[in-house]
Design a protein around this motif. Structure first.
Motif, PDB file in Angstrom:
ATOM      1  N   LYS A  38       0.833  -1.202   0.000  1.00  0.00           N
ATOM      2  CA  LYS A  38       0.000   0.000   0.000  1.00  0.00           C
ATOM      3  C   LYS A  38       0.866   1.250   0.000  1.00  0.00           C
ATOM      4  O   LYS A  38       0.628   2.199  -0.761  1.00  0.00           O
ATOM      5  N   ARG A  39       1.885   1.265   0.842  1.00  0.00           N
ATOM      6  CA  ARG A  39       2.771   2.433   0.927  1.00  0.00           C
ATOM      7  C   ARG A  39       3.632   2.579  -0.327  1.00  0.00           C
ATOM      8  O   ARG A  39       3.843   3.692  -0.809  1.00  0.00           O
ATOM      9  N   MET A  40       4.122   1.454  -0.845  1.00  0.00           N
ATOM     10  CA  MET A  40       4.966   1.518  -2.034  1.00  0.00           C
ATOM     11  C   MET A  40       4.182   2.042  -3.230  1.00  0.00           C
ATOM     12  O   MET A  40       4.687   2.826  -4.029  1.00  0.00           O
ATOM     13  N   LYS A  41       2.942   1.615  -3.363  1.00  0.00           N
ATOM     14  CA  LYS A  41       2.118   2.054  -4.488  1.00  0.00           C
ATOM     15  C   LYS A  41       1.747   3.527  -4.392  1.00  0.00           C
ATOM     16  O   LYS A  41       1.547   4.185  -5.405  1.00  0.00           O
ATOM     17  N   SER A  42       1.697   4.039  -3.188  1.00  0.00           N
ATOM     18  CA  SER A  42       1.329   5.448  -3.021  1.00  0.00           C
ATOM     19  C   SER A  42       2.539   6.372  -3.107  1.00  0.00           C
ATOM     20  O   SER A  42       2.422   7.526  -3.523  1.00  0.00           O
ATOM     21  N   ASP A  43       3.712   5.830  -2.757  1.00  0.00           N
ATOM     22  CA  ASP A  43       4.915   6.674  -2.703  1.00  0.00           C
ATOM     23  C   ASP A  43       5.767   6.605  -3.960  1.00  0.00           C
ATOM     24  O   ASP A  43       6.458   7.569  -4.301  1.00  0.00           O
ATOM     25  N   PHE A  48       6.072   2.870 -13.046  1.00  0.00           N
ATOM     26  CA  PHE A  48       6.690   1.575 -12.807  1.00  0.00           C
ATOM     27  C   PHE A  48       5.683   0.611 -12.198  1.00  0.00           C
ATOM     28  O   PHE A  48       5.585  -0.550 -12.606  1.00  0.00           O
ATOM     29  N   ILE A  49       4.915   1.079 -11.223  1.00  0.00           N
ATOM     30  CA  ILE A  49       3.941   0.225 -10.556  1.00  0.00           C
ATOM     31  C   ILE A  49       2.913  -0.308 -11.540  1.00  0.00           C
ATOM     32  O   ILE A  49       2.511  -1.472 -11.479  1.00  0.00           O
ATOM     33  N   ASN A  50       2.488   0.524 -12.474  1.00  0.00           N
ATOM     34  CA  ASN A  50       1.426   0.140 -13.406  1.00  0.00           C
ATOM     35  C   ASN A  50       1.836  -0.964 -14.360  1.00  0.00           C
ATOM     36  O   ASN A  50       0.985  -1.694 -14.875  1.00  0.00           O
ATOM     37  N   VAL A  51       3.137  -1.075 -14.653  1.00  0.00           N
ATOM     38  CA  VAL A  51       3.583  -2.114 -15.589  1.00  0.00           C
ATOM     39  C   VAL A  51       3.861  -3.436 -14.891  1.00  0.00           C
ATOM     40  O   VAL A  51       4.147  -4.430 -15.550  1.00  0.00           O
ATOM     41  N   VAL A  52       3.755  -3.454 -13.562  1.00  0.00           N
ATOM     42  CA  VAL A  52       3.964  -4.685 -12.801  1.00  0.00           C
ATOM     43  C   VAL A  52       2.599  -5.212 -12.361  1.00  0.00           C
ATOM     44  O   VAL A  52       1.839  -4.502 -11.704  1.00  0.00           O
ATOM     45  N   SER A  53       2.290  -6.444 -12.734  1.00  0.00           N
ATOM     46  CA  SER A  53       0.996  -7.010 -12.352  1.00  0.00           C
ATOM     47  C   SER A  53       0.923  -7.197 -10.844  1.00  0.00           C
ATOM     48  O   SER A  53       1.946  -7.362 -10.172  1.00  0.00           O
ATOM     49  N   ASP A  54      -0.293  -7.163 -10.308  1.00  0.00           N
ATOM     50  CA  ASP A  54      -0.484  -7.330  -8.862  1.00  0.00           C
ATOM     51  C   ASP A  54       0.075  -8.655  -8.381  1.00  0.00           C
ATOM     52  O   ASP A  54       0.661  -8.741  -7.300  1.00  0.00           O
ATOM     53  N   GLN A  55      -0.118  -9.717  -9.188  1.00  0.00           N
ATOM     54  CA  GLN A  55       0.350 -11.040  -8.787  1.00  0.00           C
ATOM     55  C   GLN A  55       1.864 -11.083  -8.679  1.00  0.00           C
ATOM     56  O   GLN A  55       2.430 -11.618  -7.726  1.00  0.00           O
ATOM     57  N   VAL A  56       2.532 -10.499  -9.680  1.00  0.00           N
ATOM     58  CA  VAL A  56       4.005 -10.446  -9.664  1.00  0.00           C
ATOM     59  C   VAL A  56       4.477  -9.612  -8.482  1.00  0.00           C
ATOM     60  O   VAL A  56       5.443  -9.960  -7.797  1.00  0.00           O
ATOM     61  N   PHE A  57       3.794  -8.503  -8.235  1.00  0.00           N
ATOM     62  CA  PHE A  57       4.162  -7.614  -7.133  1.00  0.00           C
ATOM     63  C   PHE A  57       4.037  -8.337  -5.795  1.00  0.00           C
ATOM     64  O   PHE A  57       4.919  -8.258  -4.934  1.00  0.00           O
ATOM     65  N   VAL A  58       2.931  -9.080  -5.631  1.00  0.00           N
ATOM     66  CA  VAL A  58       2.696  -9.813  -4.380  1.00  0.00           C
ATOM     67  C   VAL A  58       3.729 -10.926  -4.216  1.00  0.00           C
ATOM     68  O   VAL A  58       4.326 -11.099  -3.145  1.00  0.00           O
TER      69      VAL A  58
END
Length: 293
Positions: A38-43, A48-58
């Motif tokens: 949550k903090r990484m996506k907001s900060d 960069f965040i948008n090109v990484v899928s949620d599954q890969v990020f998790v």
């Protein structure tokens, strides 16, 4: 005697904190990850965040926590293997170093705050806990960054070698005739590679005429011309002729102004004219066929 007692108390407290963290982090892993992401996506940079899928990020975030835990629970060999694999995964995913370092700092903060919320440590113990926690996390952070840098440098080095191998190919276009198209700036290191590929290609393809196409070379200065002359001389030594093609008007003017002597090399303005000349040298020519299909 008093100093020895204080040291032993600190060591006991240190072990207690370590054991607590080893038990606490896996148990609360999901909520730690949720808050961290949550903090990484907001900060961080949304691009960069948008090109990484949620599954890969998790998955990557979860692996990050596992690497940190393995620092204390696994053997040094297993930990180093996990650390290297994780660093390679980050590089393959294209995670920038700034994101990695920011992620480490944010994860440290989240873990510390979550533990602090439990109120398991008294006010007097909080400072000691913070010191122990920092002493535990700092070398782990440094090791992750070091492994990332090492993996990145190794990857870039391999990519550079691969790019160099592709940047000066010798292509057989007709029997006994090969072309080496050059694109981009030619420095000393690349000139050495051109020379190696040229000589190896002449022997491999049994070429009698080699055309060096400089259409894609933006600047031909004294150094570049010197390397080309050297390449032509080397080609002659292995029994072939060298032609320089793709000489644009501005390049021709530069060569004349610099007083560069290319009299020993056959030159043409285009690759097509060069191939026609090469065919003549090998006793062939292009003719128009009038026969019907």
């Amino acid at each position: 005697m008093e100093k020895e007692v204080i040291r032993n108390r600190f060591e006991i407290g240190e072990v207690e904190v370590y054991n607590f963290l080893i038990e606490y982090i896996p148990t609360h892993k999901d909520e730690i990850l949720e808050e961290w992401m949550k903090r990484m996506k907001s900060d961080e940079d949304e691009r960069f965040i948008n090109v990484v899928s949620d599954q890969v990020f998790v998955n990557t975030s979860s692996e990050f926590v596992n690497v940190i835990l393995s620092r204390l629970t696994d053997s040094s060999e297993n930990y180093n293997e996990k650390l290297t694999d994780f660093a390679e995964r980050l590089v393959r995913l294209g995670w920038p170093l700034t994101f990695v370092t920011s992620g480490i700092a944010t994860l440290n903060k989240v873990i510390f705050e979550k533990v602090n919320e439990t109120k398991l440590f008294s006010s007097e113990k909080k400072l000691e806990y913070f010191t122990i926690f920092e002493n535990w996390m700092t070398p782990i952070n440094n090791e992750i960054i070091k492994a990332y840098n090492s993996t990145w440098e190794r990857t870039v080095s391999l990519q550079k070698i691969a790019l160099q191998e592709l940047s000066a190919p010798l292509i057989p276009v007709f029997e006994k005739i090969s072309v080496m198209p050059l694109v981009g700036t030619i420095d000393t290191e690349r000139a050495k590679l051109i020379m190696e590929n040229l000589l190896n290609g002449v022997v491999k393809h049994r070429a009698e005429v080699v055309l060096i196409d400089i259409t894609g070379v933006p600047v031909v200065d004294t150094m570049v011309a010197h390397h080309i002359i050297q390449a032509a001389d080397a080609v002659r030594l292995v029994g072939a002729k060298c032609m320089l093609v793709g000489i644009r008007p501005e390049i021709a003017q530069t060569i004349v102004n610099l007083g560069i002597n290319l009299s020993q090399i056959i030159t043409t303005s285009t690759l097509r004219k060069g191939i026609e000349k090469a065919l003549e040298i090998t006793n062939r020519k292009i003719v128009k066929w009038e026969g019907a299909l």
